[in-house]
Scaffold this active site. Sequence first.
Site, short mmCIF file in Angstrom:
data_model
loop_
_atom_site.label_atom_id
_atom_site.label_comp_id
_atom_site.label_asym_id
_atom_site.label_seq_id
_atom_site.Cartn_x
_atom_site.Cartn_y
_atom_site.Cartn_z
N GLY A 325 0.83 -1.21 0.00
CA GLY A 325 0.00 0.00 0.00
C GLY A 325 0.86 1.25 0.00
O GLY A 325 1.97 1.27 -0.55
N SER A 326 0.37 2.30 0.67
CA SER A 326 0.99 3.63 0.56
C SER A 326 2.41 3.71 1.09
O SER A 326 3.11 4.68 0.77
CB SER A 326 0.14 4.65 1.30
OG SER A 326 -1.13 4.70 0.72
N THR A 327 2.86 2.75 1.89
CA THR A 327 4.26 2.81 2.34
C THR A 327 5.19 2.76 1.14
O THR A 327 6.33 3.19 1.20
CB THR A 327 4.62 1.64 3.29
OG1 THR A 327 4.26 0.41 2.66
CG2 THR A 327 3.90 1.76 4.62
N GLU A 732 -4.42 8.50 6.89
CA GLU A 732 -4.73 7.39 6.02
C GLU A 732 -4.44 6.08 6.72
O GLU A 732 -3.44 5.98 7.42
CB GLU A 732 -3.87 7.50 4.76
CG GLU A 732 -4.24 6.49 3.71
CD GLU A 732 -3.11 6.31 2.71
OE1 GLU A 732 -3.38 5.76 1.65
OE2 GLU A 732 -1.99 6.71 3.00
#
Length: 732
Positions: A325-327, A732
């Site tokens: 995901g966003s990492t 988030e």
Amino acid sequence: MTAPGLVVKRRLIVLLCVFAVVVITLIGRLAQIQFVQGSELQKKVSVQQNTGRIISPIRGTIYDRNGKKLAISVQAGTISCNPNEIKKNKKLSVDQVADQLAEILSLNRDDVLRLITKKANSAIIKRKVDRDIEIQIRTWMSENSVKGINIDEDAKRYYPNGNLMSHILGFAGDDNQGLMGGIEEVMDKYLKGTPGKILSEVDARGSAVPSDSEKRIDAQDGLNVVLTIDETIQYLLSKSLDKAVEDNKVKGGAIGIVMNPKTGDIIAMVSKPDYDLNSPFAYPAKIEIDGVDPSEWVERSSSSVNILSKTVWRNRALTDTYEPGSTFKSITTAAGLEEGVVTPETITNDLPIKVAGWPKPINCWRVGRPHGTESFREAVYNSCNPAFVKVAQGLGLERFYSYVKAFGFMDKTGIELKGEAKSQFQSKPKEIDMAVASFGQRFTITPLQLATAYCALVNGGKLMKPRLIKELTDSEGNTVEKYEPQVVRTVISEQTSQTVRDILEGVVAKGTGTNAYVKGYRVGGKTGTSETTVQNVYIASFCGFAPADNPEIVTLIVLIDPRGDSHMGGVIAAPIVGKISEDTLSYMQVERQYSQEDLKAMTQDVYVPDVRKKTVGEAVKVLKSAGLKYSIEGEGNNESNVVEQVPKPNSVIPESSTVILYTYKPEGEQTVKMPDLSGKTISEAIGAANRSGLNIRVSGNGVVYKQQYAEGVAVKKGSVVLVEFRNMDNVE
Ligand SMILES: [Zn+2]
């Protein structure tokens, strides 16, 4: 021409001659053996008859980086017997020996009888017998003049920390061999050492000749393995994950990794659930396994081993893959900056973006309330997906994936442990694959790969090979072999690395990662919330580093399938990274650098002075000078005496808390009802608590996320209640 009959006869003669030669040679050889080597051979035979008594070498110790013992071998004995000798005991019959020996060793009496009457010169009765039992046997032997029982040195593996290192160490099996792909297994060849022997001679009938003729070949002990792990940080990480699993009802497991970005050293690595290395086959504590009744658990049965291998024995930090995901946006950011596709100040936006092959436009995660036009730096703070799609498109397929590869996501990291899983990417990625990969979706990697890539992101751009083993030492502590840190390749420039650190520090200071903020330690990092291929199973994560200007640690936290109040990485994983960073850096004695805002927002703890027996006037003066407030209960004036106070003297409370002074002896405990603080800001919550006669201890920032007691619970008036705050907006 020769007659056929004659041919047959000739062949027969030849055969007979050959046979005669063979027989004569054999007789000669036999005679030689019999007369020339007779005595030596007999000795050899007698010795060979009794080689069952092996001296186990002491298995090497496993140490943490500071020399703390993680796996040790403790003395234990192997009890064996010589059945021919047992028969000759005068005081005790064979049955009595069996009875008494079975009792001391807690064994089945018939099994012991079978062993001591075996037709052999030696039989092992029990291995790994504790020291005190060994002493009992020696006493029993001398009291009853028992012959034919031998006690030989052996060693037993012991793990002082139980569960703490289960996945790193693995465990040593019954024969002291390493299992489960941990250090015990991969370093087995160094740890195990070389066995020795005790050769006791026996005569032709198998009776032992007197024991002073025993020959010993000493065992060579194994080498010690020194790890890069710091036991204290491992402990802190393990405790934090236990708490996170409980607080957030995490059902699918939790992973934590702390690395030194400069060397690639694994400082701590935890996977939950775990198991006790001292009883690895037991029903695992603290977890429920669907359809398994703990009372029907059979240790070492194939079904129980199967369950253990799928649950507590798994080192999810490297055996499992997940969608980051966003990492992963930090990787896209680094690639875009390095290639000059974008700068921190490039103006972008998070308007929905259409990509061929995707049914609907790609939106920002904050769908109803997009962030609009912003600089690229702000887009990272806000984690706006469309901005990352644009960067990936600017790079193009080839360049984008060359960075994915360069950061090590296509290869196993090569850590010393076994069982590393392979990441999963589309074999021929298309535009749409790249677009969603730019924000970390539709491919899977191991947590260890991500932590390793973050080390490269923040250490000046060098991809390090994760290092778990520091060195091998011998029994005197001399270094036998050193394992140096290894640079795999340079991925980005020092300049890009510095810019990435700066932007990611902003994510924590101002963006979606604020719950990882720590006063005095500059934490940087990125949130992640992803879904697994199974619907409605979320993975909350956060990958951070600190201090941002010169990172000493990279910390990754991954929580799989949290079912509590939130499943957002920024809400539930970020605070753990903040806490681990703070605890680790303060343990490593890294100095805090407070910002002006930090100093303004800080509250000091104070000791509550003892004001009992003072007059109210005096008490108030003392409390004020200690930075505390007061509230008086009961009749009276400044000259009245203080009879009781809450909180009690010498308790540690936040400054500006209110101490309640009683001018009368209160009957029983004075309580108040805990108010509902949910959603309140820090100052609102302090006000509401004070009005109810309570003090609060603030942790975190933002609005009340959790209060120590539920609304309505009776709490002692004047006491200090723990309240956790979290930023819930733009997270988030
Ligand atoms: Zn946005």
